[in-house]
Structure formats: C-alpha cells, structure tokens
Design an enzyme around this catalytic site. Structure first.
Site, PDB file in Angstrom:
ATOM      1  N   GLY A  97       7.820  -7.688   3.147  1.00  0.00           N
ATOM      2  CA  GLY A  97       6.689  -7.039   2.500  1.00  0.00           C
ATOM      3  C   GLY A  97       6.557  -5.536   2.593  1.00  0.00           C
ATOM      4  O   GLY A  97       5.634  -4.979   1.993  1.00  0.00           O
ATOM      5  N   GLY A 130       8.472  -3.086   1.383  1.00  0.00           N
ATOM      6  CA  GLY A 130       9.115  -2.317   0.321  1.00  0.00           C
ATOM      7  C   GLY A 130       8.118  -1.703  -0.650  1.00  0.00           C
ATOM      8  O   GLY A 130       7.019  -2.233  -0.874  1.00  0.00           O
ATOM      9  N   CYS A 142       7.402  -4.081  -3.514  1.00  0.00           N
ATOM     10  CA  CYS A 142       7.182  -5.465  -3.085  1.00  0.00           C
ATOM     11  C   CYS A 142       5.685  -5.707  -2.962  1.00  0.00           C
ATOM     12  O   CYS A 142       4.958  -4.882  -2.389  1.00  0.00           O
ATOM     13  CB  CYS A 142       7.865  -5.715  -1.743  1.00  0.00           C
ATOM     14  SG  CYS A 142       7.596  -7.376  -1.068  1.00  0.00           S
TER      15      CYS A 142
END
Length: 346
Positions: free
Chosen positions: A180, A182, A185
């Site tokens: 999570g 990124g 993301c």
C-alpha cells in the site's frame, strides 16, 4: 480483534542522525553492493536500486539505461515470450534484470518457454502478487524454486517478519516488502490493509537476515532521502516506481497539455491496467490503483545521478565509507516535521 500499541513508523516520521566522520569527500563512498544468496551461489554486484515491474516503468528501454549505472530492473510481465527471449539474449553476463510473473498457469507456462529457450541465461526471476500471504502463493514460490534451482528468486509482497521467513524457507532469496505505500496504489484506501513502510522494512530485514535472506523495499519513496532511510532500515534493495516515472525510457502514453508534455502513469491494479490486460475490473473485486499524469522528465540518466549522489552524501553524514556499512551506522530520530516549506514545496 486485537490492537497493537507499539509505534510503527513511515519515512516521514524520522530523520537520520548525523555522526562524526573522518571522510573528507563524498567521492570516496562505495555505493556498490555484492551479494550471494541463500538458495543459489550466484554473485550480484551493483547499486541495489530496482525499477518496479510496472508496465510504464519496467520496460526494456529502462533496463538498458539503468544497467549503464549498475542499477537493476524488474521487467513488467506483459511482454510476449518471444520478446523476453530476444531481449535477454542481448544482455551482457551478470546484468541484473528480473523476469516478472504472477502465479497463474499462463504465467508458469510462459516462464517455462522463456527458460527453455534461454538455457539458464535467465538468472533473476520475480514472482509478484499484491497479497503474499496466501497458501497458493507460498506453494508457487516453492514450486518455482524446485523447478529452477539456478535462479535468484525474488517474491512478494509482504510486510511482516513471519511471512518473510516463510517465503525464504519456501525458496525466495529476496522478499519484496510493501503493501500500500506506492504513489499510485490505493490498497490502503480501498481495503484498510497495510503497514507503515519503514517499520515493515526494519522488521522484515531482521527476519530475512537471520536466515541469510535479503529484502527489497518496494514503494513509498518520494525523494532520495527516503531511499537512504530504506537502506538505513536494513533494506538490501530498494524498488522504485514513481521516482522513475515520466522519463523517456518509460512506457505509457505521452500527452501534451497546456503546452507541456506529460507521461501517463498508473498502478498495476488500477482500472486502466485491468482494462488493458484483463478485460476490465472483475465483478468480484475493486480496482486498487489510480492513474495520474507525470511531467515529462527527459532521460532517466539525470535521475540516476541524483539518486547515487544523494545516497553517497547520506553515507558521508554518518561516516559510512561503503553502502553496506550504512545501516550499521544509522540512528533514526523521530520527528513531527522534516522540511521547511515556507516558500512552497520543491
């Protein structure tokens, strides 16, 4: 239900404390690392940054450019088998370029074809899924290790020590860490699942190194200082997506807007990616990525030099003559603010 009260940290929560040094210039810092791996006695030598296996980042063009500075690349998995075979045949010996795959039967069949045609020239493989906690994934890692004992195998993603150990014992040489963090993301937003990235790195590195394994910190770096923090936390490799976005070597559409050029950049679990490769978002799931436009940044060479220069400078601030010494000389200081942005964000 239970609650963990121990504080967990992200890159924004800390700075690295400087320490006395006898080093008189950044130029003497050795930023290259040498590794051999738990499951295969194959030497790695390079600057341990890996371009992410996203279709706009992990391209053949990016791999060629990064190899010139001893960076690595994880190719995206959407090239045809024949394209992979032709590309890997052009690579010099010991170039660190990862072939990426998922865990479907199609992925396995394509890897088998590529492996068969290359006759062990393919040495680096990355098994990549969003959720590395499933029994199916662990079994697949074990299967690939048994089938191809000569490869350096990277697998992920996970964020906890016990699952890092599980993957290493199942055959992974490098465990990819991050759920999570990124820039494109949205897993944390859509599912509530995740783990602060710096704490994940510290805990997974401790678990991996106890088994002679390695980790790759994947996601969350927004500046070169974050890369230094990842290395300081014990990461052996750092994977970058957004920091490599927008360059000439990237895939994705180039768009002109208000007289300026942009490159399209999106997460591999976004609606954009699933429309392109999976016929749309399946009715049983939700998209967990987003799309954005990144200003065109020219050749990636300039970004590589910035990364190398920043990491080298970080080493001098703590007195580490070699990158491999950096984590041993790192002390993190918790902070409430990192930057003075009175004149705006840079």
């Amino acid at each position: 239900m239970r609650i963990e009260n121990e504080i967990k940290l992200d890159f924004k929560d800390v700075l690295i404390r400087p320490k006395r040094s006898t080093m008189h210039t950044r130029s003497i810092v050795d930023t290259l690392r040498e590794f051999t791996f738990r499951h295969v006695d194959y030497p790695y030598h390079g600057f341990p940054i890996i371009a992410a296996n996203m279709d706009t980042i992990g391209t053949f063009e990016m791999a060629k450019a990064l190899a010139g500075r001893n960076f690595a690349t994880a190719l995206h998995k959407h090239y045809d088998a024949e394209e992979y075979i032709a590309f890997f045949r052009t690579l010099p010996e010991n170039t660190a370029v990862f072939y990426s795959l998922g865990i479907t039967e199609h992925d396995e069949a394509k890897l088998e074809k590529v492996m068969g045609d290359l006759d062990k020239k393919l040495r680096y493989v990355c098994i990549d899924v969003a959720n590395g906690y499933t029994e199916k994934f662990v079994n697949f890692v074990h299967k690939i290790r048994q089938k191809y004992p000569h490869i350096v195998l990277m697998a992920g993603n996970v964020v906890t020590g016990e699952m890092t150990e599980e993957l290493i014992l199942s055959g992974a040489d490098i465990v990819k860490v991050g759920i999570g963090p990124g820039s494109v993301c949205t897993t944390r937003k859509m599912t509530g699942i995740g783990y602060p990235q710096l704490s994940a790195i510290i805990e997974c590195a401790d678990a991996a190194h106890g088994l002679a394994g390695h980790i790759c910190a994947d996601g969350g770096c927004t500046a070169v200082g974050d890369i230094a923090k990842a290395f300081g936390g014990g990461a052996d490799f750092v994977m970058l997506g957004g920091m490599f976005a927008g360059h000439d070597e990237c895939g994705g559409e180039t768009i002109e807007k208000d007289g300026k050029l942009f490159k399209r950049f999106y997460g591999m679990s976004s609606k954009t990616a699933m429309d392109q490769y999976s016929g749309g978002v399946a009715p049983y799931r939700a998209a967990e990525g987003k799309e954005t436009l990144v200003p065109h940044r020219g050749a990636v060479e300039h970004t590589m030099l910035d990364i190398m220069g920043g990491v080298r400078s970080a080493c001098t601030y703590v007195g580490a003559r070699r990158l491999r010494e950096f984590s041993k000389r790192t002390t993190f200081v918790r902070v409430s603010q990192q930057l003075n942005e009175v004149f705006g964000k840079d």
